[in-house]
Motif scaffolding. Structure first.
Motif, PDB file in Angstrom:
ATOM      1  N   LEU A 195       2.073  -2.558  -0.704  1.00  0.00           N
ATOM      2  CA  LEU A 195       1.577  -1.189  -0.863  1.00  0.00           C
ATOM      3  C   LEU A 195       0.486  -1.114  -1.915  1.00  0.00           C
ATOM      4  CD1 LEU A 195       4.918   0.824  -0.640  1.00  0.00           C
ATOM      5  CD2 LEU A 195       2.981   0.992   0.950  1.00  0.00           C
ATOM      6  N   ASN A 196       0.599  -1.924  -2.951  1.00  0.00           N
ATOM      7  CA  ASN A 196      -0.410  -1.942  -4.006  1.00  0.00           C
ATOM      8  C   ASN A 196      -1.767  -2.436  -3.519  1.00  0.00           C
ATOM      9  OD1 ASN A 196       1.318  -0.961  -5.984  1.00  0.00           O
ATOM     10  ND2 ASN A 196       1.964  -2.997  -6.663  1.00  0.00           N
ATOM     11  N   ASN A 198      -3.033  -1.434  -0.713  1.00  0.00           N
ATOM     12  CA  ASN A 198      -3.593  -0.316   0.069  1.00  0.00           C
ATOM     13  C   ASN A 198      -4.088  -0.718   1.458  1.00  0.00           C
ATOM     14  OD1 ASN A 198      -3.317   1.767  -1.988  1.00  0.00           O
ATOM     15  ND2 ASN A 198      -4.938   0.672  -3.083  1.00  0.00           N
ATOM     16  N   ASP A 200      -4.518  -0.430   5.498  1.00  0.00           N
ATOM     17  CA  ASP A 200      -4.676   0.764   6.343  1.00  0.00           C
ATOM     18  C   ASP A 200      -3.356   1.156   6.984  1.00  0.00           C
ATOM     19  OD1 ASP A 200      -7.608   1.182   6.178  1.00  0.00           O
ATOM     20  OD2 ASP A 200      -7.668  -0.814   7.078  1.00  0.00           O
TER      21      ASP A 200
END
Length: 218
Positions: A195-196, A198, A200
């Protein structure tokens, strides 16, 4: 129809194949053959799968002086443990569905001949339009060079491609190339770490990728 996605590029280990046991056993065996003492732990290796062995051994302070010799032996013993590797659920079916509508590529840091043999072992060759393993003179992930090479060979604009993988290396490679990125959470990295980066899209199963890409193109 104007599709934004024309090419889907997959990482191998941790994305298509659960190969942690094979990689660990092959690494330990190779170190033993080279008489290199190590207390390598599987969990320490797992969280670095996808990186080059040069960087892995540097981080873990394992004194491998001749990496070419290590890789040569490693590639030979790898298939002694190939039955400890498995396709993740849904991989074969999803590749069969997607390959009917999109170009399909593979991008791995494994050596080219090893990547070809692994894909053949799992009877997946028919689904791939291009298999990109590690090649002399070519940068590796997260550098975008190998992804851009695949796009060039298949005549696809990088912006119309998607990189799918389980590590920060995959996501950074895709972003560096200007491609869509999808992170899978069932591989060798923690969800919060992915998640860090980012990406799509982030998915928890290979089957979920079908929903993602068909939503983009429709």
């Amino acid at each position: 129809m104007n599709s934004q996605i024309e090419l889907i590029i997959f990482d191998l280990d941790g994305t298509l194949v659960d190969s942690g046991d094979t990689i660990f056993k092959s690494t330990v065996k190779t170190l033993e053959i080279l008489n290199i003492k190590s207390d390598l732990k599987k969990e320490e290796l797992d969280k670095r799968i996808g990186a080059h062995f040069v960087d892995i051994f540097d981080e873990l302070n394992i004194p491998v002086n001749d990496f070419e010799e290590f890789i040569a032996i490693y590639k030979k013993v790898y298939f002694d443990f190939i039955d400890d590797s498995f396709l993740y659920p849904g991989v074969a079916d999803t590749l069969a569905v997607l390959s009917k509508r999109f170009k399909i590529g593979l991008l791995t840091t494994k050596a080219q001949e090893q990547a070809d043999l692994i894909i053949e072992h799992f009877n997946l060759t028919k689904h791939f339009d291009y298999i990109m393993g590690r090649r002399n003179g070519m940068a590796i992930k997260p550098d975008p060079e190998p992804l851009l090479h695949i796009c060039k060979k298949l005549n696809i604009t990088p912006a119309n491609s998607m990189m799918v993988g389980d590590s920060e290396l995959d996501i950074r490679c895709g972003k560096n190339a200007g491609a869509f990125t999808t992170a899978v959470t069932y591989g060798y990295r923690k969800s919060e770490d992915l998640l860090n980066e980012n990406p799509d899209y982030i998915i928890g199963s290979m089957k979920a990728l079908e929903d993602v890409v068909f939503r983009i193109v429709i």
